[in-house]
Write a protein that holds these residues in place. Structure first.
Motif, PDB file in Angstrom:
ATOM      1  N   GLU A  53     -30.519  33.734  35.923  1.00  0.00           N
ATOM      2  CA  GLU A  53     -30.008  34.285  37.181  1.00  0.00           C
ATOM      3  C   GLU A  53     -31.062  35.127  37.898  1.00  0.00           C
ATOM      4  OE1 GLU A  53     -26.807  33.419  38.054  1.00  0.00           O
ATOM      5  OE2 GLU A  53     -26.470  32.396  36.150  1.00  0.00           O
ATOM      6  N   GLN A  54     -32.332  34.882  37.606  1.00  0.00           N
ATOM      7  CA  GLN A  54     -33.427  35.587  38.274  1.00  0.00           C
ATOM      8  C   GLN A  54     -34.022  34.630  39.323  1.00  0.00           C
ATOM      9  OE1 GLN A  54     -36.076  37.139  35.223  1.00  0.00           O
ATOM     10  NE2 GLN A  54     -34.372  38.011  34.080  1.00  0.00           N
ATOM     11  N   TYR A  55     -33.298  34.521  40.422  1.00  0.00           N
ATOM     12  CA  TYR A  55     -33.582  33.442  41.372  1.00  0.00           C
ATOM     13  C   TYR A  55     -34.829  33.675  42.202  1.00  0.00           C
ATOM     14  CZ  TYR A  55     -29.128  31.446  40.057  1.00  0.00           C
ATOM     15  OH  TYR A  55     -28.102  30.883  39.341  1.00  0.00           O
ATOM     16  N   ASP A  56     -35.229  34.919  42.390  1.00  0.00           N
ATOM     17  CA  ASP A  56     -36.464  35.158  43.132  1.00  0.00           C
ATOM     18  C   ASP A  56     -37.662  34.648  42.334  1.00  0.00           C
ATOM     19  OD1 ASP A  56     -35.863  37.176  41.291  1.00  0.00           O
ATOM     20  OD2 ASP A  56     -37.042  38.683  42.357  1.00  0.00           O
ATOM     21  N   SER A  57     -37.684  34.927  41.033  1.00  0.00           N
ATOM     22  CA  SER A  57     -38.769  34.415  40.188  1.00  0.00           C
ATOM     23  C   SER A  57     -38.722  32.891  40.116  1.00  0.00           C
ATOM     24  CB  SER A  57     -38.673  35.003  38.783  1.00  0.00           C
ATOM     25  OG  SER A  57     -38.864  36.403  38.814  1.00  0.00           O
ATOM     26  N   ALA A  58     -37.514  32.345  40.008  1.00  0.00           N
ATOM     27  CA  ALA A  58     -37.373  30.886  39.970  1.00  0.00           C
ATOM     28  C   ALA A  58     -37.931  30.260  41.244  1.00  0.00           C
ATOM     29  CB  ALA A  58     -35.903  30.514  39.797  1.00  0.00           C
ATOM     30  N   TYR A  59     -37.543  30.824  42.393  1.00  0.00           N
ATOM     31  CA  TYR A  59     -38.007  30.295  43.673  1.00  0.00           C
ATOM     32  C   TYR A  59     -39.532  30.356  43.751  1.00  0.00           C
ATOM     33  CZ  TYR A  59     -38.553  29.526  48.662  1.00  0.00           C
ATOM     34  OH  TYR A  59     -38.937  29.016  49.882  1.00  0.00           O
ATOM     35  N   PHE A  60     -40.116  31.461  43.296  1.00  0.00           N
ATOM     36  CA  PHE A  60     -41.568  31.623  43.349  1.00  0.00           C
ATOM     37  C   PHE A  60     -42.271  30.472  42.631  1.00  0.00           C
ATOM     38  CE2 PHE A  60     -45.430  32.949  41.176  1.00  0.00           C
ATOM     39  CZ  PHE A  60     -46.210  33.375  42.239  1.00  0.00           C
ATOM     40  N   TYR A  61     -41.847  30.163  41.413  1.00  0.00           N
ATOM     41  CA  TYR A  61     -42.521  29.116  40.640  1.00  0.00           C
ATOM     42  C   TYR A  61     -42.258  27.726  41.211  1.00  0.00           C
ATOM     43  CZ  TYR A  61     -43.894  32.568  37.193  1.00  0.00           C
ATOM     44  OH  TYR A  61     -44.472  33.654  36.569  1.00  0.00           O
ATOM     45  N   PHE A  62     -41.034  27.470  41.658  1.00  0.00           N
ATOM     46  CA  PHE A  62     -40.753  26.175  42.286  1.00  0.00           C
ATOM     47  C   PHE A  62     -41.587  26.004  43.564  1.00  0.00           C
ATOM     48  CE2 PHE A  62     -36.252  26.309  40.339  1.00  0.00           C
ATOM     49  CZ  PHE A  62     -36.631  25.501  39.286  1.00  0.00           C
ATOM     50  N   ARG A  63     -41.639  27.076  44.368  1.00  0.00           N
ATOM     51  CA  ARG A  63     -42.351  27.008  45.646  1.00  0.00           C
ATOM     52  C   ARG A  63     -43.843  26.788  45.427  1.00  0.00           C
ATOM     53  NH1 ARG A  63     -40.726  25.402  50.289  1.00  0.00           N
ATOM     54  NH2 ARG A  63     -42.673  24.253  50.214  1.00  0.00           N
ATOM     55  N   GLU A  64     -44.404  27.485  44.442  1.00  0.00           N
ATOM     56  CA  GLU A  64     -45.827  27.325  44.135  1.00  0.00           C
ATOM     57  C   GLU A  64     -46.113  25.885  43.715  1.00  0.00           C
ATOM     58  OE1 GLU A  64     -48.925  30.142  41.909  1.00  0.00           O
ATOM     59  OE2 GLU A  64     -47.591  29.140  40.492  1.00  0.00           O
ATOM     60  N   SER A  65     -45.219  25.309  42.949  1.00  0.00           N
ATOM     61  CA  SER A  65     -45.378  23.920  42.510  1.00  0.00           C
ATOM     62  C   SER A  65     -45.327  22.967  43.699  1.00  0.00           C
ATOM     63  CB  SER A  65     -44.279  23.574  41.496  1.00  0.00           C
ATOM     64  OG  SER A  65     -44.451  22.268  40.998  1.00  0.00           O
TER      65      SER A  65
END
Length: 286
Positions: A53-65
């Motif tokens: 449920e740490q969606y900001d960190s999740a978004y960061f890694y998906f976006r970088e990819s």
């Protein structure tokens, strides 16, 4: 050990550790791989953070990819992230982009069905099922997934006899199966399955600790007529950061708790979690 600066090795080790030891050790190696320039672990990092449920960190890694190399799988993952936060327009945008890149991706087809079910669009869900999960498929997993989704739709429509028929056409046994058995008066079978599923979910909770697992255990406890135990587990999910308000509010398995004041308090916490995570993701997405 032979090449400690070889990023791909750290990424591969991260995947292996996730299967053996759970997310914590896996994330350490996946991050080392990323630091050394190997981004293939980003999707796993994003998924693990989403599960927490740490969606900001999740978004960061998906976006970088995606910025490095857009793939249908990563676009789908961001679509799932937005769906978890009940931002359905944004979710649809990413899922459509993913579909344009790779319309054959099986996970994406399943996600389109789940997206329709989350907003109670059963007609679209059936259309997707017929289109992507045909009855005459040669792949067993496709046929089993089809009947699982159809049993879910029949359950939402309270067609319990039809739901049971669809459920029994698949060998998979989950909380939905137990719930359908109970609704068809097969209480002994349902309770036996609930007990087995509770043990499985408690083992998963011990390994991973994801907030959503509390809700699965809560459904088992409620199926075993432990209302207070179920309410306590829902509260643990909420206080652990669970953010999918619509999923909890519309839960089939926990629906008999809907009018309980304690359930409503937990639901309010989940709504706060959702709003906080939305703001964090909005900030990164600008």
């Amino acid at each position: 050990q032979l090449a400690p600066d070889y990023g791909q090795a750290h990424t591969a080790l991260g995947f292996a550790l996730w299967h053996r030891d759970g997310p914590d050790k896996a994330m350490v190696e996946l991050k080392r791989g990323r630091t050394l320039g190997h981004l293939n672990g980003n999707n796993m990092l994003g998924t693990l953070y989403s599960n927490r449920e740490q969606y900001d960190s999740a978004y960061f890694y998906f976006r970088e990819s995606i910025d490095a190399r857009p793939t249908a799988f990563t676009l789908m993952r961001i679509g799932q992230l937005y769906q978890d936060l009940n931002l359905y327009d944004s979710s649809t945008t990413y899922l459509e982009q993913a579909f344009l890149l790779d319309p054959s991706l099986t996970d994406l087809k399943v996600e389109l069905i789940e997206s329709s079910l989350q907003v109670n669009d059963y007609e679209s869900a059936r259309q997707y099922i017929d289109l992507y999960l045909p009855e005459d498929s040669d792949e067993e997993i496709v046929v089993n997934t089809r009947h699982m989704f159809l049993s879910m739709i029949e359950s939402f429509n309270q067609n319990w006899g039809q739901a049971l028929e669809e459920s029994q056409r698949s060998p998979w046994r989950g909380i939905l199966s137990a719930y359908i058995l109970s609704k068809n008066g097969r209480e002994n079978e349902a309770e036996e399955l609930y007990r087995d599923l509770e043990l499985e979910n408690r083992a998963e909770l011990e390994m991973d600790g994801y907030p959503r697992i509390y809700l699965s255990i809560a459904a088992c406890r409620l199926g075993l007529h432990d209302r207070q135990g179920a309410l306590g587990l829902v509260r643990e999910a909420a206080e652990g950061g669970f953010s999918n308000y619509d999923k909890l509010a519309g839960s089939l398995y926990l629906s008999e708790l809907a009018d309980d004041p304690h359930f409503k308090e937990s639901l309010a916490i989940v709504k706060e979690n959702r709003e906080r995570n939305r703001q964090l993701v909005y900030t990164l997405a600008k």
